[in-house]
Motif scaffolding. Structure first.
Motif, PDB file in Angstrom:
ATOM      1  N   LEU A 195       0.829  -1.214   0.000  1.00 53.08           N
ATOM      2  CA  LEU A 195       0.000   0.000   0.000  1.00 53.08           C
ATOM      3  C   LEU A 195       0.861   1.260   0.000  1.00 53.08           C
ATOM      4  CD1 LEU A 195      -2.816  -1.032   2.493  1.00 53.08           C
ATOM      5  CD2 LEU A 195      -2.912  -0.959   0.005  1.00 53.08           C
ATOM      6  N   GLU A 196       1.956   1.233   0.758  1.00 50.26           N
ATOM      7  CA  GLU A 196       2.869   2.385   0.779  1.00 50.26           C
ATOM      8  C   GLU A 196       3.516   2.593  -0.587  1.00 50.26           C
ATOM      9  OE1 GLU A 196       4.406   5.723   2.118  1.00 50.26           O
ATOM     10  OE2 GLU A 196       3.009   4.479   3.258  1.00 50.26           O
ATOM     11  N   MET A 197       3.868   1.503  -1.252  1.00 50.99           N
ATOM     12  CA  MET A 197       4.468   1.599  -2.588  1.00 50.99           C
ATOM     13  C   MET A 197       3.463   2.156  -3.593  1.00 50.99           C
ATOM     14  SD  MET A 197       6.898   1.450  -4.574  1.00 50.99           S
ATOM     15  CE  MET A 197       8.264   0.368  -4.576  1.00 50.99           C
ATOM     16  N   VAL A 198       2.214   1.761  -3.471  1.00 52.00           N
ATOM     17  CA  VAL A 198       1.173   2.314  -4.354  1.00 52.00           C
ATOM     18  C   VAL A 198       1.091   3.819  -4.165  1.00 52.00           C
ATOM     19  CG1 VAL A 198      -1.310   2.416  -4.768  1.00 52.00           C
ATOM     20  CG2 VAL A 198      -0.216   0.212  -4.486  1.00 52.00           C
ATOM     21  N   LYS A 199       1.022   4.267  -2.924  1.00 49.81           N
ATOM     22  CA  LYS A 199       0.884   5.698  -2.651  1.00 49.81           C
ATOM     23  C   LYS A 199       2.113   6.488  -3.074  1.00 49.81           C
ATOM     24  CE  LYS A 199      -2.381   5.047   1.089  1.00 49.81           C
ATOM     25  NZ  LYS A 199      -2.630   5.128   2.529  1.00 49.81           N
ATOM     26  N   ARG A 200       3.292   5.894  -2.917  1.00 49.02           N
ATOM     27  CA  ARG A 200       4.525   6.601  -3.302  1.00 49.02           C
ATOM     28  C   ARG A 200       4.697   6.696  -4.813  1.00 49.02           C
ATOM     29  NH1 ARG A 200       9.493   3.886  -1.380  1.00 49.02           N
ATOM     30  NH2 ARG A 200       8.054   2.486  -0.370  1.00 49.02           N
ATOM     31  N   SER A 201       4.175   5.721  -5.538  1.00 44.75           N
ATOM     32  CA  SER A 201       4.420   5.687  -6.977  1.00 44.75           C
ATOM     33  C   SER A 201       3.363   6.431  -7.793  1.00 44.75           C
ATOM     34  CB  SER A 201       4.511   4.238  -7.458  1.00 44.75           C
ATOM     35  OG  SER A 201       3.322   3.545  -7.163  1.00 44.75           O
ATOM     36  N   LEU A 202       2.344   6.981  -7.130  1.00 44.66           N
ATOM     37  CA  LEU A 202       1.312   7.735  -7.847  1.00 44.66           C
ATOM     38  C   LEU A 202       1.732   9.179  -8.038  1.00 44.66           C
ATOM     39  CD1 LEU A 202      -1.876   6.346  -6.118  1.00 44.66           C
ATOM     40  CD2 LEU A 202      -0.985   5.757  -8.358  1.00 44.66           C
ATOM     41  N   PRO A 203       1.132   9.877  -9.011  1.00 40.53           N
ATOM     42  CA  PRO A 203       1.446  11.293  -9.202  1.00 40.53           C
ATOM     43  C   PRO A 203       1.149  12.103  -7.943  1.00 40.53           C
ATOM     44  CG  PRO A 203       0.212  10.459 -11.068  1.00 40.53           C
ATOM     45  CD  PRO A 203       0.230   9.373 -10.041  1.00 40.53           C
ATOM     46  N   SER A 204       1.923  13.148  -7.728  1.00 41.16           N
ATOM     47  CA  SER A 204       1.843  13.911  -6.482  1.00 41.16           C
ATOM     48  C   SER A 204       0.546  14.721  -6.350  1.00 41.16           C
ATOM     49  CB  SER A 204       3.042  14.845  -6.370  1.00 41.16           C
ATOM     50  OG  SER A 204       3.046  15.745  -7.458  1.00 41.16           O
TER      51      SER A 204
ATOM     52  N   GLN B  12      -4.600  11.493  -1.735  1.00 39.16           N
ATOM     53  CA  GLN B  12      -4.504  10.099  -1.321  1.00 39.16           C
ATOM     54  C   GLN B  12      -5.654   9.667  -0.421  1.00 39.16           C
ATOM     55  OE1 GLN B  12      -0.675   8.683  -0.420  1.00 39.16           O
ATOM     56  NE2 GLN B  12       0.139   9.517  -2.297  1.00 39.16           N
ATOM     57  N   GLN B  13      -6.386  10.604   0.163  1.00 36.54           N
ATOM     58  CA  GLN B  13      -7.547  10.213   0.958  1.00 36.54           C
ATOM     59  C   GLN B  13      -8.699   9.727   0.076  1.00 36.54           C
ATOM     60  OE1 GLN B  13      -6.132  13.342   1.800  1.00 36.54           O
ATOM     61  NE2 GLN B  13      -5.092  12.630   3.638  1.00 36.54           N
ATOM     62  N   ASP B  14      -8.707  10.109  -1.189  1.00 30.74           N
ATOM     63  CA  ASP B  14      -9.777   9.709  -2.099  1.00 30.74           C
ATOM     64  C   ASP B  14      -9.473   8.416  -2.843  1.00 30.74           C
ATOM     65  OD1 ASP B  14     -11.125  11.988  -1.367  1.00 30.74           O
ATOM     66  OD2 ASP B  14     -10.411  13.166  -3.056  1.00 30.74           O
ATOM     67  N   LEU B  15      -8.339   7.804  -2.564  1.00 30.39           N
ATOM     68  CA  LEU B  15      -7.965   6.557  -3.232  1.00 30.39           C
ATOM     69  C   LEU B  15      -8.655   5.368  -2.592  1.00 30.39           C
ATOM     70  CD1 LEU B  15      -4.107   6.829  -3.669  1.00 30.39           C
ATOM     71  CD2 LEU B  15      -5.799   6.797  -5.478  1.00 30.39           C
ATOM     72  N   LYS B  16      -9.018   4.418  -3.403  1.00 29.12           N
ATOM     73  CA  LYS B  16      -9.501   3.131  -2.924  1.00 29.12           C
ATOM     74  C   LYS B  16      -8.563   2.077  -3.520  1.00 29.12           C
ATOM     75  CE  LYS B  16     -13.487   0.095  -2.911  1.00 29.12           C
ATOM     76  NZ  LYS B  16     -14.799  -0.157  -3.515  1.00 29.12           N
ATOM     77  N   ILE B  17      -7.772   1.441  -2.652  1.00 24.61           N
ATOM     78  CA  ILE B  17      -6.762   0.483  -3.096  1.00 24.61           C
ATOM     79  C   ILE B  17      -7.175  -0.903  -2.619  1.00 24.61           C
ATOM     80  CG2 ILE B  17      -4.331  -0.152  -3.004  1.00 24.61           C
ATOM     81  CD1 ILE B  17      -3.796   2.799  -2.188  1.00 24.61           C
TER      82      ILE B  17
ATOM     83  N   ILE C 251      -6.914   0.124  -8.244  1.00 27.78           N
ATOM     84  CA  ILE C 251      -7.012   1.468  -7.685  1.00 27.78           C
ATOM     85  C   ILE C 251      -8.216   2.156  -8.318  1.00 27.78           C
ATOM     86  CG2 ILE C 251      -5.921   3.714  -7.456  1.00 27.78           C
ATOM     87  CD1 ILE C 251      -3.254   2.384  -7.503  1.00 27.78           C
ATOM     88  N   ASP C 252      -9.071   2.697  -7.473  1.00 28.82           N
ATOM     89  CA  ASP C 252     -10.210   3.496  -7.913  1.00 28.82           C
ATOM     90  C   ASP C 252     -10.030   4.892  -7.344  1.00 28.82           C
ATOM     91  OD1 ASP C 252     -11.432   1.264  -9.124  1.00 28.82           O
ATOM     92  OD2 ASP C 252     -12.275   0.660  -7.211  1.00 28.82           O
ATOM     93  N   TYR C 253     -10.265   5.894  -8.187  1.00 27.83           N
ATOM     94  CA  TYR C 253     -10.085   7.284  -7.777  1.00 27.83           C
ATOM     95  C   TYR C 253     -11.202   8.108  -8.385  1.00 27.83           C
ATOM     96  CZ  TYR C 253      -7.627  11.690  -6.900  1.00 27.83           C
ATOM     97  OH  TYR C 253      -7.279  12.941  -6.458  1.00 27.83           O
ATOM     98  N   SER C 254     -11.882   8.889  -7.563  1.00 27.58           N
ATOM     99  CA  SER C 254     -12.961   9.736  -8.024  1.00 27.58           C
ATOM    100  C   SER C 254     -12.546  11.193  -7.845  1.00 27.58           C
ATOM    101  CB  SER C 254     -14.233   9.443  -7.224  1.00 27.58           C
ATOM    102  OG  SER C 254     -15.285  10.248  -7.690  1.00 27.58           O
ATOM    103  N   ILE C 255     -12.706  11.967  -8.901  1.00 20.12           N
ATOM    104  CA  ILE C 255     -12.272  13.363  -8.868  1.00 20.12           C
ATOM    105  C   ILE C 255     -13.240  14.210  -9.682  1.00 20.12           C
ATOM    106  CG2 ILE C 255     -10.747  13.079 -10.855  1.00 20.12           C
ATOM    107  CD1 ILE C 255      -8.875  15.102  -9.514  1.00 20.12           C
TER     108      ILE C 255
END
Length: 135
Positions: free
Chosen positions: A65-74, A78-83, A101-105
């Motif tokens: 999970l930490e690697m997913v968060k670190r490798s995403l665009p800045s 990250q609170q809106d991510l569903k991993i 990974i699901d992300y709603s924006i």
């Protein structure tokens, strides 16, 4: 009939006033889709990097999970991510490991006209890799 210069300039200004809203909407649509494509590519690349890491460290969920968060665009909130990390079997060599990974924006919501289209956009990435090495 001869038109004065002033009348021609006034006509051009009226034509610009008619076409300007369409040009602004077209420009904003281009920016919106560009940001969506950038987000999609960033999510896929980040998911791919995390999946490769997870194929070598399949039992360490926190590190994955930490690697997913670190490798995403800045710019991704990250609170809106569903991993979701799933595997079938006992996480042994050869078993498939899936990272989703699901992300709603809602892009461009802070602009004055952003309130006109309050539709959130969902961006998804799904990568499945075989486990190469079990810790």
């Amino acid at each position: 009939m001869i038109r004065s210069r002033r009348a021609v300039r006034g006509q051009a200004l009226v034509e610009l006033a008619f076409i300007m809203p369409l040009l602004v909407i077209l420009f904003c649509a281009i920016v919106h889709f560009g940001l969506l494509f950038w987000l999609q590519i960033g999510l896929e690349q980040g998911t791919r990097e995390a999946a490769i890491f997870a194929s070598y460290h399949p039992r360490d969920d926190n590190a994955i999970l930490e690697m997913v968060k670190r490798s995403l665009p800045s710019l991704i909130n990250q609170q809106d991510l569903k991993i979701i990390v799933t595997t079938t079997g006992s996480r042994s060599v050869g078993d498939p490991l899936t990272i989703q990974i699901d992300y709603s924006i809602q892009l461009l919501k802070d602009l004055p006209f952003g309130a006109l289209l309050p539709i959130p956009t969902d961006v998804h990435a799904l990568i499945t890799v075989p486990i190469v090495q079990a810790d």
